[in-house]
Write an enzyme that holds these catalytic residues in place. Structure first.
Site: not given
Length: 392
Positions: A36, A193, A350, A373
């Site tokens: 980053r 999920k 991720g 996100g």
């Protein structure tokens, strides 16, 4: 989407409040992954080259509006100075005085912005104080763009604002993938999920031509179709939702691709004894841990007939060999098509980045987002406050 970049701004002699994401992993005071930090280099160097004075604003961890010494950005100074190849001044008190003391060529880093209670509340008074420090606002933190915080949203409306180089690259890649993509478009969505990716699936079936569902989610869809899935990871209570997604895809002309064959084992362990079976033939005492070679061959054909690929999530239990085979082979196929100039490939999330790195394919994709996100919310079709504040 329309937004200004550093090329549209006169930076000479201007103080540039620059929101960056340097929320890097630290162990024993040492930065263990500088990715980053490396990614903000082009923006900081461009600001300096154009005569601007970069005032870096960043968060670290979740201090929730309180001063938490172990979350101080001071510990990142050695890594930042090494990356920039020059000293970085640090301010943890009187920001105004520190900014006024800056000389041409200086870089200033402010203390963890989330130490301030007004940051996460998007407090207008706090945003005004931030704006008073600078002449121009530059957002280079796409990964924080889904948060309506003072340093990502409110301050952008108080100063002439632009996107930094990383933000510019992210937005350009995402626009090319889902905004005005070259068709046909194929999306790969994996992971455990269905429940966490409902919005994502609902948005994608209306926008892409092919939707590949893998990982634990595929098990839920197979179950919804009436197939035996043994002891596989699945959300059986989401079967109705899965059928709704299939129906919506049918109505919008999106082709959904589920496993044609499966790799099953009796234990969730590396190198567990396994066998490859048709997708509807999972034994009662076995679990599905990967897609089989027929499935991968079918995906390679879909990729080959497509122009744009968006990838989020692995196709199987990629962290366990040999159940990484489908993810590795499919990723390599996409990477080869990208290298040949036949496919635009954009990936994020991720597990996705980890899986593509493991497959040796990440550096051959068109663009890999590290935003997590924010990348997912963009794929879900949601408005990102930090991006919306730049538009105009």
């Amino acid at each position: 989407m329309t937004w200004k970049t550093l090329d549209d701004m006169d930076l000479s002699g201007k103080r540039v409040l620059t929101r960056v994401d340097i929320n890097v992993p630290v162990e024993n005071g040492e930065v263990t992954d500088t990715t980053r930090i490396d990614r903000i280099l082009p923006t900081v160097k461009d600001i300096l080259a154009k005569g601007g004075l970069p005032v870096l604003v960043a968060h670290f961890g979740r201090p929730k509006g309180k001063v938490v010494p172990e979350m101080s950005l001071r510990q990142l100074l050695p890594a930042l100075q090494k990356a920039f190849g020059q000293p970085v001044t640090f301010a943890d008190g009187d920001y105004g005085a520190a900014v006024q003391a800056m000389q041409p060529g200086d870089i200033l880093l402010l203390e963890n912005i989330r130490f301030a209670p007004g940051e996460e509340k998007n407090d207008p008074d706090f945003a005004a104080r931030l704006a008073s420090l600078a002449d121009i606002y530059c957002n280079d933190a796409f990964s924080a763009a889904h948060r309506a915080h003072a340093s990502t949203e409110a301050v952008a409306r108080l100063l002439p604002a632009c996107a930094g180089r990383l933000m510019q690259a992210e937005l350009s890649a995402l626009e090319a993938a889902l905004g005005t993509p070259k068709r046909p478009v194929v999306a790969v969505v994996g992971g455990a999920k269905v429940s966490t990716k409902l919005d994502l699936l609902g948005n994608l079936v209306a926008k892409v031509d092919h939707l590949v569902i893998g990982g634990g989610m595929a098990n839920t869809f197979l179950y919804a179709q009436g197939h035996e899935i043994g002891t596989s990871l699945a959300e059986k209570d989401m079967a109705g939702t899965a059928r709704d997604v299939l129906a919506k895809a049918d109505a919008t002309g999106c082709t959904i691709h589920l496993p044609k064959d499966i790799v099953v084992a009796r234990a969730f362990a590396a190198e567990a004894p396994h066998e490859t079976l048709p997708a509807d033939a999972c034994p009662e005492d076995a679990m599905i841990l990967d897609a089989g070679p027929q499935t991968v061959a079918a995906l390679e054909a879909v990729f080959g007939a497509s122009k744009t690929l968006i990838w989020n999530g692995p196709l199987g239990a990629f962290e366990l060999k040999p159940f990484d085979a489908a993810t590795n082979r499919a990723a390599d196929a996409a990477a080869r098509l990208t290298a040949a100039g036949d496919l635009i490939t954009v990936a994020g999330g991720g597990d996705t980045v980890a899986a593509l790195n493991q497959a040796g394919a990440a550096d051959r994709f068109t663009y890999i987002s590290t935003a997590g996100g924010a990348f997912l919310e963009w794929m879900e079709g949601k408005t990102l406050p930090g991006v919306a504040a730049l538009e105009g």
